[in-house]
Design a protein around this motif. Structure first.
Motif, short mmCIF file in Angstrom:
data_model
loop_
_atom_site.label_atom_id
_atom_site.label_comp_id
_atom_site.label_asym_id
_atom_site.label_seq_id
_atom_site.Cartn_x
_atom_site.Cartn_y
_atom_site.Cartn_z
N LYS A 159 1.08 -1.16 -0.08
CA LYS A 159 0.00 0.06 0.10
C LYS A 159 0.82 1.27 -0.07
CE LYS A 159 -3.82 -2.17 2.24
NZ LYS A 159 -4.22 -2.66 3.37
N TYR A 160 2.00 1.06 0.21
CA TYR A 160 3.13 2.06 0.43
C TYR A 160 3.86 2.41 -0.81
CZ TYR A 160 1.85 1.72 5.05
OH TYR A 160 1.31 1.33 6.48
N LYS A 161 3.88 3.56 -1.25
CA LYS A 161 4.58 3.86 -2.47
C LYS A 161 6.17 3.41 -2.47
CE LYS A 161 1.86 7.11 -4.84
NZ LYS A 161 1.19 8.36 -4.59
N ILE A 162 6.66 3.75 -1.50
CA ILE A 162 8.17 3.46 -1.38
C ILE A 162 8.50 2.07 -1.70
CG2 ILE A 162 8.21 3.28 1.26
CD1 ILE A 162 10.96 4.25 -0.45
N TRP A 163 7.30 1.03 -1.06
CA TRP A 163 7.51 -0.38 -1.42
C TRP A 163 7.40 -0.52 -2.78
CZ3 TRP A 163 10.30 -3.69 1.46
CH2 TRP A 163 10.70 -3.15 2.73
N LEU A 164 6.44 -0.05 -3.32
CA LEU A 164 6.33 -0.19 -4.79
C LEU A 164 7.52 -0.10 -5.62
CD1 LEU A 164 2.71 1.20 -5.46
CD2 LEU A 164 3.33 -1.28 -5.46
N ILE A 165 8.16 1.35 -5.35
CA ILE A 165 9.28 1.75 -5.95
C ILE A 165 10.36 0.66 -5.78
CG2 ILE A 165 11.07 3.34 -6.01
CD1 ILE A 165 9.09 5.45 -5.11
N ILE A 215 8.70 0.84 -12.37
CA ILE A 215 8.46 1.70 -11.17
C ILE A 215 7.26 2.56 -11.79
CG2 ILE A 215 9.15 3.65 -9.82
CD1 ILE A 215 12.05 2.18 -9.79
N LEU A 218 3.92 0.74 -12.11
CA LEU A 218 3.47 0.42 -10.73
C LEU A 218 2.88 1.54 -10.15
CD1 LEU A 218 5.87 -2.32 -9.27
CD2 LEU A 218 3.44 -2.49 -9.67
N LEU A 219 3.51 2.62 -10.10
CA LEU A 219 2.95 3.95 -9.66
C LEU A 219 1.69 4.32 -10.15
CD1 LEU A 219 6.01 5.95 -8.61
CD2 LEU A 219 4.68 4.41 -6.84
N ALA A 222 -0.91 0.78 -9.89
CA ALA A 222 -1.21 -0.18 -8.80
C ALA A 222 -2.33 0.37 -8.13
CB ALA A 222 -0.01 -0.09 -7.76
N LYS A 223 -2.66 1.48 -7.88
CA LYS A 223 -3.80 1.88 -7.23
C LYS A 223 -5.19 1.47 -7.84
CE LYS A 223 -5.21 5.18 -3.42
NZ LYS A 223 -5.68 6.41 -3.65
#
Lengths: 241, 293
Positions: A159-165, A215, A218-219, A222-223
Motif C-alpha cells: 500500500k506504500y509507494k516506497i515499497w512499490l518503488i 516503477i 506500478l505507481l 497499482a492503485k
C-alpha cells in the motif's frame, strides 16, 4: 461463492503424485546428466529443459485445484491486458507495462494467480511476436515475479509507494538477470561468471529501463487497477485461498 | 507448402523438439552446416517472405556475435596477433563463428516453428497436459482483439463527452488515456464474470466432458513418427559413442570421415529434411495424378 475445494478425485490425486515425483526426480537427474555425461557442457539445452521443468509444478498445482471458470477468466483478462500493453509499447524497447500488470495481479489474487498470469502473458504475447528459445525464460521470469508479488501482497507493504518503488526496481533487476543467463548460455554453450557479469554489464541500460518502466507503471496503475480487482474480488468472492 | 502443416500436431511438435534440441546440442562443424542448410531450405519453402525480411537484422547480428568471442576468450593455441597483451587466437574466432551459426540456425528453426505450429495446434497439444492453463491462453488470445475493439468504442464515446485523447495538451491526453484504460478494465472484469457464469451454466468442469478437435491421428502420422524416432535414436546413440564430439579448445580436433560418421550425417540430414521431403513427395504425387488423367 464458495472457495475452491481441493479435488477429491482419486485418479487426479494419483496423477498429481506421480507427476510430482517425476518432476522431483527428473530435475536433479537432468542436472547430473548434464554435468557428468555431457563433457561438452551443452548448458544451453540443459538450461532450457531446467526452466521448463521449473514451471511444471505451478501448472500442476493449478490443475490440481480444479479452477473455477471465474478464476480462469480473471487470469485471462489480466494477461490479455498485459499482452495488449506489451503490444502498445512495441516502439519502446524494454519499456513495458507487463511486469507491473503481472505484479498487480499477484498483489490482489495471490502467488498462484501471479505466476499463471506471468506465464500466460509470455506464451500469448510470443504467439503474436514470434516464439523463440527465450519463451520459457520469459515464462519463468514473469511467472516468478508474479509469484513473489503474490507473496508480498499478503502483507500490507504494497500500500506504500516506497515499497512499490523498491519492488519495481528489484523486479527489473531480477528479470534482467534471468534473461542474461539465457544470453550468456545461448552464446557460449556454457556458463561462466566472468562472461555473465560482462553480459550483465552491457545490459545495464536495459536493466535500468526495465526498472524505471516497472516503477512508473506500478505507481500509475497499482492503485486504480488494484481497487478494481479488490472490488471484483469482494463482489464475487474470487480466488480465495 | 501445405503438406507437412497438415500432419498431426504431435508430429510437427516433436519434429521441432528433436531438430532444435539436436541443433543446440551439436557443435560439430558438419552438423552445424547441415542444420543451417536445412533450416534455410525449409524457411525458403514455407516462410520465404518473412525469412528474407529477417535476414536484414540477422546478418549484422551474426557478424557481431562472431566477432565478440575472440575479444573475450583468449583460449587456443594458434595465436595471430596481440591486442594489449591479450592474444587473439584462430580457435576463438572460429568458435565465435560456429556459435553464431548455431544461434542463427536456432532462430531460423523457430521461424519455421511459428509458421507450422499455429496457436490452435499448440493449444490442442498443451490442452492434453494442462487443460486449464491451455484454456487461459486461448481465452487471452481471444480477449486481445476484443479489447482493441472495445478501446476503439470507449475512445469514441469519451470524445463525445469532451475527453478527446487526440487533442489538448499532453497532461490532458495522459489523463484521457488513463481514463480509457480504467473504463476498459472495469468493463473487462465485469464481462469476464459474465463469460465465466455462462461457461458454468453450460457445464464447464463437469466430469465426462468431451472435446472436439479437427486433428486426427492417421497412418501417415504414425509412419512419420516412427521414422523420426528411428533417425533420432541413431543420432543419440552416435553421440553417446562419441562420434559427434568436436573440440575447439585447446585446438581443433581432427575431422575424420569414417563410414559410421557418414551414416550419422545422412540420418541427421534425413531427419532435418523430413518436411522438405514430404513436400516434394506430395508435389510429385500431385503431378503424376494430373498427368495420368
Amino acid at each position: 461463492m464458495q472457495p475452491t475445494t481441493k479435488s477429491n478425485d482419486p485418479f487426479l490425486k494419483k496423477k498429481f503424485i506421480i507427476t510430482s515425483i517425476i518432476v522431483l526426480i527428473l530435475t536433479p537427474l537432468c542436472l547430473l546428466l548434464g554435468v557428468t555425461l555431457w563433457q561438452d557442457r551443452r548448458y544451453n539445452i540443459l538450461s532450457l529443459i531446467m526452466v521448463i521443468l521449473a514451471c511444471i509444478p505451478f501448472f500442476l498445482s493449478f490443475e490440481h485445484k480444479k479452477p473455477k471458470p471465474r478464476e480462469i477468466l480473471i487470469i485471462a483478462v489480466m494477461s490479455a491486458i498485459a499482452v495488449a500493453g506489451r503490444a502498445a509499447f512495441v516502439w519502446a524497447p524494454a519499456f513495458k507495462p507487463v511486469t507491473a500488470i503481472v505484479a498487480i495481479t499477484g498483489f490482489s489474487f495471490g502467488p498462484a494467480a501471479g505466476f499463471l498470469t506471468g506465464a500466460a502473458t509470455a506464451i500469448t504475447s510470443n504467439i503474436f511476436c514470434g516464439q523463440g528459445p527465450w519463451t520459457p525464460f520469459q515464462m519463468f521470469a514473469w511467472g516468478i515475479l508474479g509469484y513473489i508479488a503474490g507473496v508480498l501482497g499478503k502483507t500490507d507493504w504494497m500500500k506504500y509507494k516506497i515499497w512499490l518503488i523498491i519492488f519495481g526496481l528489484l523486479s527489473g533487476i531480477l528479470y534482467s538477470f534471468i534473461m542474461d543467463i539465457w544470453t550468456v548460455i545461448s552464446y557460449d554453450g556454457r556458463f561462466t561468471w566472468s562472461r555473465y557479469f560482462a553480459a550483465a554489464g552491457t545490459a545495464i541500460p536495459y536493466t535500468a529501463t526495465y526498472a524505471i518502466s516497472n516503477i512508473i507503471f506500478l505507481l500509475l496503475l497499482a492503485k486504480p487497477i488494484g481497487e478494481k480487482l479488490k472490488r471484483i474480488k469482494i463482489k464475487y468472492g474470487l480466488l480465495e485461498e | 507448402m501445405k503438406a507437412f502443416a497438415n500432419y498431426h500436431p504431435i508430429v510437427i511438435f516433436l519434429y521441432f523438439v528433436f531438430v532444435i534440441g539436436l541443433t543446440m546440442f551439436y557443435m560439430h562443424p558438419i552438423y552445424l552446416i547441415i542444420s543451417l542448410a536445412m533450416s534455410i531450405l525449409l524457411s525458403l519453402q514455407i516462410n520465404q517472405k518473412s525469412f528474407l525480411h529477417s535476414l536484414k537484422w540477422m546478418v549484422p547480428l551474426f557478424v557481431i556475435a562472431a566477432l565478440i568471442n575472440p575479444l573475450i576468450s583468449h583460449d587456443g593455441e594458434k595465436i595471430i596477433l596481440y591486442i594489449d597483451d591479450n592474444p587473439i587466437t584462430i580457435e576463438a574466432i572460429v568458435y565465435g563463428f560456429a556459435m553464431s551459426v548455431m544461434i542463427c540456425t536456432v532462430i531460423f528453426w523457430f521461424g519455421c516453428y511459428n509458421k507450422l505450429m499455429t496457436s490452435d495446434k499448440f493449444l490442442y497439444l498443451f490442452g492434453k497436459i494442462s487443460p486449464a492453463f491451455a484454456l487461459i491462453i486461448s481465452l487471452t488470445l481471444r480477449l486481445v482483439p476484443r479489447f482493441q475493439q472495445q478501446i476503439g468504442a470507449i475512445t469514441q464515446a469519451q470524445r463525445a463527452v469532451g475527453m478527446d485523447v487526440t487533442s489538448g495538451n499532453l497532461l490532458h491526453r495522459i489523463k484521457c488515456g488513463i481514463h480509457i484504460l480504467s473504463i476498459l478494465i472495469t468493463w473487462a472484469l465485469e464481462n469476464a464474470i459474465e463469460t465465466a457464469d455462462s461457461m458454468k451454466a453450460r457445464g464447464y468442469g463437469l466430469p465426462k466432458r468431451s472435446t472436439f478437435s479437427l486433428f486426427s491421428f492417421e497412418k501417415r502420422d504414425a509412419l512419420t513418427l516412427t521414422i523420426m524416432f528411428i533417425l533420432m535414436t541413431i543420432n543419440v546413440i552416435g553421440s553417446f559413442l562419441g562420434y559427434t564430439d568436436y573440440y575447439f579448445y585447446p585446438t581443433f580436433s581432427e575431422l575424420v570421415l569414417q563410414p559410421i560418421s557418414l551414416l550419422l550425417y545422412t540420418t541427421y540430414t534425413l531427419l532435418l529434411a523430413l518436411p522438405i521431403i514430404i513436400e516434394l513427395w506430395e508435389a510429385f504425387k500431385w503431378r503424376s495424378l494430373i498427368s495420368n488423367n
